[in-house]
Each structure stands twice: as C-alpha cells, then as structure tokens.
Motif scaffolding. Sequence first.
Motif, short mmCIF file in Angstrom:
data_model
loop_
_atom_site.label_atom_id
_atom_site.label_comp_id
_atom_site.label_asym_id
_atom_site.label_seq_id
_atom_site.Cartn_x
_atom_site.Cartn_y
_atom_site.Cartn_z
N ASP A 167 10.37 25.33 -5.57
CA ASP A 167 11.61 25.92 -5.10
C ASP A 167 12.83 25.74 -6.10
O ASP A 167 12.63 24.94 -7.10
CB ASP A 167 12.22 24.82 -4.02
N LYS A 168 13.63 26.83 -6.13
CA LYS A 168 14.77 26.86 -7.18
C LYS A 168 15.99 26.42 -6.53
O LYS A 168 16.43 26.41 -5.47
CB LYS A 168 14.75 28.36 -7.52
N TYR A 169 16.82 25.68 -7.82
CA TYR A 169 18.22 25.28 -7.48
C TYR A 169 19.11 26.59 -7.74
O TYR A 169 18.92 26.96 -8.88
CB TYR A 169 18.42 24.14 -8.26
N THR A 190 16.49 27.24 -0.99
CA THR A 190 15.37 28.10 -1.27
C THR A 190 14.07 27.31 -1.09
O THR A 190 13.79 26.31 -1.24
CB THR A 190 15.26 28.45 -2.86
N THR A 207 13.65 34.06 -9.41
CA THR A 207 14.20 32.97 -9.84
C THR A 207 15.72 33.19 -10.53
O THR A 207 16.18 34.57 -10.66
CB THR A 207 13.20 32.32 -11.07
N THR A 208 16.43 32.39 -10.86
CA THR A 208 17.60 32.49 -11.53
C THR A 208 17.70 32.16 -13.10
O THR A 208 18.42 32.30 -13.77
CB THR A 208 18.64 31.48 -11.26
N GLU A 265 17.81 28.43 -13.72
CA GLU A 265 18.10 27.37 -12.66
C GLU A 265 19.65 26.86 -12.53
O GLU A 265 19.83 25.56 -12.51
CB GLU A 265 17.00 26.32 -12.69
#
Length: 693
Positions: free
Chosen positions: A141-143, A150, A186-187, A190
């Motif tokens: 999971d991504k922040y 997420t 994804t960012t 993160e």
Amino acid sequence: MAKIKVDGKEIEVPDHYTLLQAAETAGSEVPRFCFHERLSIAGNCRMCLIEVKGGPPKPAASCAMGVRDLRPGPNGETPEIFTNTPMVKKAREGVMEFLLINHPLDCPICDQGGECDLQDQAMAFGVDSSRYKENKRAVEDKYIGPLVKTIMTRCIHCTRCVRFTTEVAGISELGLIGRGEDAEITTYLEHAMTSELQGNVIDLCPVGALTSKPYAFQARPWELNKTESIDVMDAVGSAIRVDTRGREVMRILPRVNEQVNEEWISDKTRFIWDGLRTQRLDRPYVRKDGRLVAASWPEAFEAIKAAVSKTKGSKIGAIAGDLATVEEMYALKLLMQSLGSENIDARQEGSVLDTANGRASYIFNPSIDGIELADAILIIGSNPRFEASLLNARIRKHWRAAGTPIGVIGEQADLRYKYEYLGSGPETLADLANGSLKFLSVLKKAQNPMVIIGQGALSRADGASVLGLAAKIAADTGALSVEWNGFGVVHTAASRVGALDIGFVPGTNGKTVAEMKSALDVLFLLGADELNWEKRSKAFTVYIGTHGDQGAHNADVILPGAAYTEKSGTYVNTEGRVQMTNRAGFAPGNAKEDWAILRALSDVLGKKLSFDSLAALRSVLYTDYPHLAAIDQIEAGDPADIRKLANASGSIEKTAFVSPVKDFYLTNPIARASAVMAECSALAKSGFKQAAE
C-alpha cells in the motif's frame, strides 16, 4: 452526424462518438472500467468489448474505436455493432476472470462494497470459481496523504486516477510503473498528493484501491440517507450529495452539474464533514463577569433587549458572515430597519463591491461554463486555484483544449496551467489599461476576451480605482457586448452575491464593517468569524452561529444556529446562479435555524417581523427580489453598468495584490473545526514532505 445500427436498432449520433457512447445512446449498456467521459481514452481494461459486423472475427474495444472508424456493408448497408452476442458475453467473462486472478475478493471489509463497479459487473460476468491456483499477487500500500486510503492489491490498473491527476488536476502525482505482474500505481516518492482536487480519484476508482481515509469503516452505503444539496465552502456553489446516518453527516459526495462543477468537488468540500460535529454551539450563552455561561433562550433574549433598549438605532449594526443564507440575511436586514439602523454589511474583508453599481459589477458574468468560450483570459488579483478550485479546473480544461492565452496580474502562483506573468500590482494594471503592455493587443484580437478580477484586488483602499481599471480594460477590448459579457468577479464567500443582491450593504448614513467595530453600542454578528479581532469591539456583541470560533469568543451573547447541512436556504454563487440547500439533518441541542432565531428575537424587542414560517419569509423575499425565486437560473447583468465603472478615477497604491485565501484548508469556522482540514493545513505548510509513518 452518422447512422449506425446497434443490436438491430438504427440511430443517428455525432461522428466523433466512440462506439461505447453510440451504444449507450441506443440504450444498450456496455460495462467498462477504464473509460470515463471526462478523461482521455486508455483502452486498457477490455471490459467494453463488442462485436462489429463485417469486422475481424474477434471482439473490439468499444471505447477505443470511433463511429467514423466503421465501414458500411458491401452494398452500402448501415454499419452495425452488437453488444450482447455469445461472442461478446464469452469475451467479457474472460476479461472478468483475468481481472479476478489477483483481486483479493475482500468485499466484506472493503469500503467500496455496495457501490463497487467490479462487484456489480462480477455479478453479471463473473463465475463461481477460478481456474487459477497460483498465489495471488500482492502490492504494498502507498502513502499518498491524509485523504486517500490505498489498498493497491485491489488495483486493476484502469489508470483513471493517473489520467485525472494529469489532465484535470494538472499535476502528474500518480503514475503507473513496471510491466506485467510488476505494474503498480504509485506517487513514485511516496509523498502526499498536493492537489486540492485529489479526493475525486476516490469516486473515479472502480474498485476499492482508492477510498476515503477519513470515512474508512464509518458506514455502508445502504445505511445512509442521501440528500441533494449545494456546497458553501467557496462561492462556486458545487452540486453535492450529503449522506447522513441519524443526526450525523457521514460523507459528502459530488453531483453532476454541467454548468457549475461538472462532476468534481474540491477536497475542502468533500472532507469538511467532521467539522460539522466538533466545537458546535448547542445552547445559548451570556457573558457574566467576563465569562460566557450557559443560559436559556429567554435569558439570552432579555440580555439583548436590555442592551438594545439603552441605545438608539444609529448605534446598532449587523455584519453577515460568509456562510449565511439569503433568507437569514434578509430577516436580519428587516430587523435592523425596524430598529432604525442602516449599519449593515456583509463584506467582512472590506471589498468595494456595491449593490449601487449594478449586478453586472459583482457577478461572474460570462458564467462558469462560459469560460470554455473565451479565447483570451486576464486574471487580476486572484488565485482561482484556492479561491474557486472548480472554476480554476474549468480554466485549465479550456486552456488544455484550446491553448487559450492567459495573463496574470497578482501573485505568481502555480495555477496548474501556463500563463504569462504581467506583474504584481495596480501599476501593471494601469500600464495594461494604457496600452503599454503587449497583452492588451492579445485581448483586443480575441473574439471573446475575459477579464477576471478577484477579492485580492478589490479588498484594498484603492479597490474602487482597481475595479475601474479592470472595467476599462474590459470595455476597451470588446469584452462588454450584447452577445458576450466577459467581465467576471471571483468571490470567495458563498453568501456574498446573495447579500449584494438584497442590498445587505450600509445605507446612506450607514457604517461599513471597519467602522462598526469601534463606533457602535450593539453589534449583531450573523456567523461573521473572519473579522480582525486583535482589539475586541467595545460594542455589546451578539453572535448567531454554529461553531465556537472567533466570533463566539468575542461575543457577549451567543445564539446557536444551524449549519448549511441542517437547514434549507438560498445561496447565490459567484456567477449569480440562485441555488438552494436542502436539510440533511438537524442542528444539535437547542440550536435553531437562524431565520427563526431572528423572528423570535424581533418579538422580544417589540419589532415583530411579518412572517412565522420559512415559506412566509420567502414569499416576502420573492416579492422584493423576484429573481431569487428562479432556482438554478442566472439573472444577467447589464454590461452598461461595467462601462460606467470604467470612467471611475482615483489614485492607486504600489503594493502588490495578495489573495485573501491564506490557507485553503482553514477558510471558515467549519473548516477550522475539522481535524482532517487541520492535518491537511499542517501538511501544506510543511511542503507536503511528511512521509508515511
């Protein structure tokens, strides 16, 4: 237009339509995950497969194939497609089986359960078992910030979120990296997302990969009562749906309104709901011996009566706040008139906009959807990204589609689109009006030039002169014609246009907001919390409002009112569109609707108002101001009013224009009571550098 047959039904559609849109026009439902009407076409989920007659012996993706791509039959027959043949059904079932290979199937604990596209379509095209025995793929999971939760193992790589942030929000904060089994959204680094529109990816996500973090595990959709209403966090008037359970607002979602917000809302609109529960005023208070103590309604009214009886009408005043409805401002105006006072004002920040200058001088005349007709735009003293996020999104949409030249005078901020920076203050504006800057010729060459002016240019000592210069530019560039009125004022307060419409401004001998604080004996505050309270007013102050904010802290009597989700009220948005909220719940404790408080108070003061119900109040209001009865309509302003302003003269200051919105997340008492908004504000101040804990 082009003719096409869908499942044997012949229809005529625009030739730029995709086959998916053509099929839906014919009434045939086509499932989809990646396709969205307001985003570019990705064509990567393959759920929208259809059969094309005469085409290759395999299904085609209807979202990526256009009507103009079809060919007629060998004898000139109308092109034909099928959406429900055995081949199509088998193909869609195969796609669904592939999608569910790695999906965790955790519907019982997923917040998307009950309103999940994948869940719905699995009912139609899924099977009861899988042929794949291998382990499911798992993704970390991504922040991405405090707003969006997420669970990326659920992601089906439709890329809607990626396309939204890039195309609509204007910043590429999400992307898809890797290939095949290693692909993931994804960012990249993160960090928290910075867009003020990021919450819209929650609505766009067709599965439970992106959900609302504050709303997580709060409620199921079938438990909620749904009420259509209007947002008041800014002056755009976005269409929203308020979901409640019992007395509590559980979440706020957007509704489609093509003229205003399309189907997007800002993060402040979406996540403000926790502020409706906290720091609420639920009983009257009276200040005794320097302290506010709880009191009954009769006690509070008697304290006000005692203060009013000691003075005269010219020493009594009223200030309306940014979230007040037209009805309660009108009731307060009538009460002030009955007391013999002309001291009323709703312009807390000191704007020079006035009812006397005509309606065209204070509304966004081209309308929000009219932005898409402009071919040159000048922005003066405004940061529309934070002052009116959805209006700014519409400017970006038009700039992206047409490459419209945009000039900015004011703060050199990131507006999410390219523009020509002309200067920072009124001197630059004067140079432009005098023809010293090249951008004036750009505006003159345009068929529909647009001049947008914000409160940062109007809430100054030289605001009248600045307004006159902006009006002169609009007049000189052809922005004020019968067919096109391109002069637009961007407001930041939901109540402001309605207040100006009903003349909630000082009378001939009335005092402005700045003068009232030091020159009156009794001051009524109708939710007015944005005043400068460095020095507490010497006047006996009565605060009617919802939260224990600055207005309440500086009051001698507090009368608890109802928030915008707890009453039916009229608002007029920045373009002059009359809108109405609907009550989704009830105010807490002993709080009452504001108009009812004023009606009861008038009786105690011996100045009984002439209405006993909201309907009766509106009847009187509509008699005085008929245009307010036309809900969702705009009464157009007269361009001649703006031409008159162009003749105004006066000196200008050298200080730069500054946007009145210092912190996007904390602009009103509801926002300041919200823990979610406080977290977002702190994150913004840190530069969005906080990583996941």
